[in-house]
Design an enzyme around this catalytic site. Structure first.
Site, mmCIF file in Angstrom:
data_model
loop_
_atom_site.group_PDB
_atom_site.id
_atom_site.type_symbol
_atom_site.label_atom_id
_atom_site.label_comp_id
_atom_site.label_asym_id
_atom_site.label_seq_id
_atom_site.Cartn_x
_atom_site.Cartn_y
_atom_site.Cartn_z
ATOM 1 N N ASN A 147 0.868 -1.179 0.000
ATOM 2 C CA ASN A 147 0.000 0.000 0.000
ATOM 3 C C ASN A 147 0.903 1.227 0.000
ATOM 4 O O ASN A 147 1.474 1.572 1.033
ATOM 5 C CB ASN A 147 -0.893 -0.034 1.248
ATOM 6 C CG ASN A 147 -1.716 1.231 1.413
ATOM 7 O OD1 ASN A 147 -1.815 2.044 0.492
ATOM 8 N ND2 ASN A 147 -2.315 1.400 2.588
ATOM 9 N N TRP A 148 1.018 1.844 -1.165
ATOM 10 C CA TRP A 148 1.956 2.976 -1.271
ATOM 11 C C TRP A 148 1.396 4.256 -0.653
ATOM 12 O O TRP A 148 2.120 5.249 -0.528
ATOM 13 C CB TRP A 148 2.311 3.225 -2.751
ATOM 14 C CG TRP A 148 3.214 2.179 -3.345
ATOM 15 C CD1 TRP A 148 3.707 1.057 -2.736
ATOM 16 C CD2 TRP A 148 3.749 2.179 -4.679
ATOM 17 N NE1 TRP A 148 4.511 0.354 -3.605
ATOM 18 C CE2 TRP A 148 4.556 1.013 -4.806
ATOM 19 C CE3 TRP A 148 3.636 3.022 -5.780
ATOM 20 C CZ2 TRP A 148 5.229 0.692 -5.992
ATOM 21 C CZ3 TRP A 148 4.300 2.705 -6.961
ATOM 22 C CH2 TRP A 148 5.095 1.550 -7.057
ATOM 23 N N LYS A 149 0.130 4.275 -0.322
ATOM 24 C CA LYS A 149 -0.510 5.475 0.255
ATOM 25 C C LYS A 149 -0.255 6.685 -0.646
ATOM 26 O O LYS A 149 -0.153 6.523 -1.865
ATOM 27 C CB LYS A 149 -0.023 5.707 1.690
ATOM 28 C CG LYS A 149 -0.101 4.437 2.533
ATOM 29 C CD LYS A 149 0.058 4.690 3.996
ATOM 30 C CE LYS A 149 0.146 3.367 4.723
ATOM 31 N NZ LYS A 149 0.019 3.509 6.162
ATOM 32 N N HIS B 271 -9.570 1.028 5.124
ATOM 33 C CA HIS B 271 -8.283 1.279 5.786
ATOM 34 C C HIS B 271 -8.510 2.254 6.956
ATOM 35 O O HIS B 271 -9.320 3.183 6.846
ATOM 36 C CB HIS B 271 -7.279 1.860 4.792
ATOM 37 C CG HIS B 271 -5.884 1.847 5.316
ATOM 38 N ND1 HIS B 271 -5.432 2.781 6.226
ATOM 39 C CD2 HIS B 271 -4.849 1.003 5.101
ATOM 40 C CE1 HIS B 271 -4.172 2.513 6.531
ATOM 41 N NE2 HIS B 271 -3.793 1.438 5.862
ATOM 42 N N GLU C 52 -6.852 4.654 7.994
ATOM 43 C CA GLU C 52 -6.609 6.070 7.673
ATOM 44 C C GLU C 52 -7.826 6.681 6.992
ATOM 45 O O GLU C 52 -8.127 7.859 7.181
ATOM 46 C CB GLU C 52 -5.349 6.192 6.792
ATOM 47 C CG GLU C 52 -4.090 5.931 7.609
ATOM 48 C CD GLU C 52 -2.885 5.459 6.812
ATOM 49 O OE1 GLU C 52 -2.915 5.524 5.563
ATOM 50 O OE2 GLU C 52 -1.914 5.006 7.444
ATOM 51 N N GLU D 98 -5.461 -5.184 10.599
ATOM 52 C CA GLU D 98 -4.485 -4.108 10.779
ATOM 53 C C GLU D 98 -4.755 -3.372 12.092
ATOM 54 O O GLU D 98 -5.529 -2.403 12.114
ATOM 55 C CB GLU D 98 -4.587 -3.111 9.627
ATOM 56 C CG GLU D 98 -4.261 -3.700 8.271
ATOM 57 C CD GLU D 98 -3.681 -2.644 7.343
ATOM 58 O OE1 GLU D 98 -2.581 -2.870 6.843
ATOM 59 O OE2 GLU D 98 -4.298 -1.596 7.168
ATOM 60 N N GLY E 227 2.276 2.088 10.816
ATOM 61 C CA GLY E 227 3.221 3.196 10.668
ATOM 62 C C GLY E 227 3.914 3.602 11.960
ATOM 63 O O GLY E 227 4.549 4.657 12.021
ATOM 64 N N SER F 121 3.331 -2.209 10.479
ATOM 65 C CA SER F 121 4.781 -2.224 10.725
ATOM 66 C C SER F 121 5.410 -3.583 10.422
ATOM 67 O O SER F 121 6.339 -4.014 11.112
ATOM 68 C CB SER F 121 5.100 -1.772 12.150
ATOM 69 O OG SER F 121 4.661 -0.447 12.337
ATOM 70 N N GLY G 89 2.750 -1.212 4.303
ATOM 71 C CA GLY G 89 2.771 0.212 3.998
ATOM 72 C C GLY G 89 4.190 0.693 3.745
ATOM 73 O O GLY G 89 4.749 0.489 2.668
ATOM 74 N N GLY G 90 4.801 1.291 4.755
ATOM 75 C CA GLY G 90 6.116 1.911 4.604
ATOM 76 C C GLY G 90 7.157 1.027 3.930
ATOM 77 O O GLY G 90 7.894 1.482 3.048
#
Ligand code: PEP
Length: 250
Positions: free
Chosen positions: A9-11, A94, A96, A166, A172, A212, A233-234
């Site tokens: 997930n590149w956001k 998600h 976010e 999640e 994150g 994470s 993610g990251g």
């Protein structure tokens, strides 16, 4: 055996040029992997990634979000029909989106229905906050998210869903759930599906972990019997690290 899935997930990261470079850097390093690799870039990259399918044959593309209405006066929104030519998957729910955009279980349910009507597999996210975990209502909370968004589906539709557990406190933050905490929740989620549908369906659904996840903890997480891969993610923004995570799922 259930399909192992590693989804990136590149956001809201990468320009189109940077995205193409990152996709290529990942694609060239993928060797005979058995896990299904999915990349979810920003919407602005989808058409271009689709035009260049040849350079990323082993990677499928997903969207990060879609509108909960089919079309109309919703400025800035992107409909399911608009993404359909370009994607096989779409992330929904998600945390976010739930927290920064006020998404409700109702709107997530509507998105899931639209996606399934357009033959796009939803990657449905659920998970509790730290406060909910500390108050020991995390199982209840996840059950309520799943029941509200998914339990109206019939057997053939539920089988299309990828569930991503999640925990919000792990997204994150660098504080990943322990493999025991993640396994416990994944087994609980699978038991909910078995109770509502059947064990046969529960055994087929991929339940992936997000929060994470990185090259150092992926192998232990993916070794758990109910963890079928990860939503990353990251760490999906660094080709070398993402490749190591993919290898950990093989
Ligand atoms: C995510 O946002 O889906 C996620 C898992 O992020 P991170 O890996 O950065 O915690």
């Amino acid at each position: 055996m259930r399909q192992k899935i590693i989804a990136g997930n590149w956001k809201m990261n990468t320009t189109l040029e940077e995205g193409i470079q990152l996709l290529q850097a990942i694609a060239v390093q993928i060797k005979d992997n058995t896990a299904q690799v999915i990349i979810c870039p920003p919407h602005t990259h989808l058409a271009s990634f689709n035009d260049n399918k040849d350079v990323h044959k082993q990677i499928l593309i997903g969207a990060q979000n879609c509108a909960d209405e089919a079309c109309g006066a919703y400025t800035g929104d992107i409909s399911v029909a608009m993404i359909q030519p370009f994607v096989k998957f779409c992330i929904v729910g998600h945390s976010e989106r739930r927290s920064y955009h006020g998404e409700t279980n109702e709107s997530i349910k509507a998105k899931i229905d639209l996606l399934l009507q357009h033959q796009i597999q939803p990657i449905f996210c659920c998970g509790e906050s730290l406060e909910e975990r500390n108050n020991e209502v995390h199982f209840e909370l996840v059950e309520s998210q799943i029941a509200a968004a998914l339990f109206h589906l019939d057997e053939s539709s539920i089988a299309q869903i990828i569930i991503a557990y999640e925990p919000i406190w792990a997204i994150g933050t660098g504080h990943t759930a322990s493999s025991a905490q993640a396994q416990e929740m994944h087994a609980f989620i699978r038991s909910l599906i078995a109770k509502k549908y059947s064990s046969a369906i529960a055994d087929r659904i991929s339940i992936i972990y997000g929060g994470s996840c990185n090259a150092s903890n992926a192998m232990e997480l993916f070794a758990q019997s109910d963890i079928d891969g990860g939503l990353i993610g990251g760490a999906s923004l660094k080709a070398e690290e993402f490749i190591k995570i993919i290898q950990a799922a093989n």
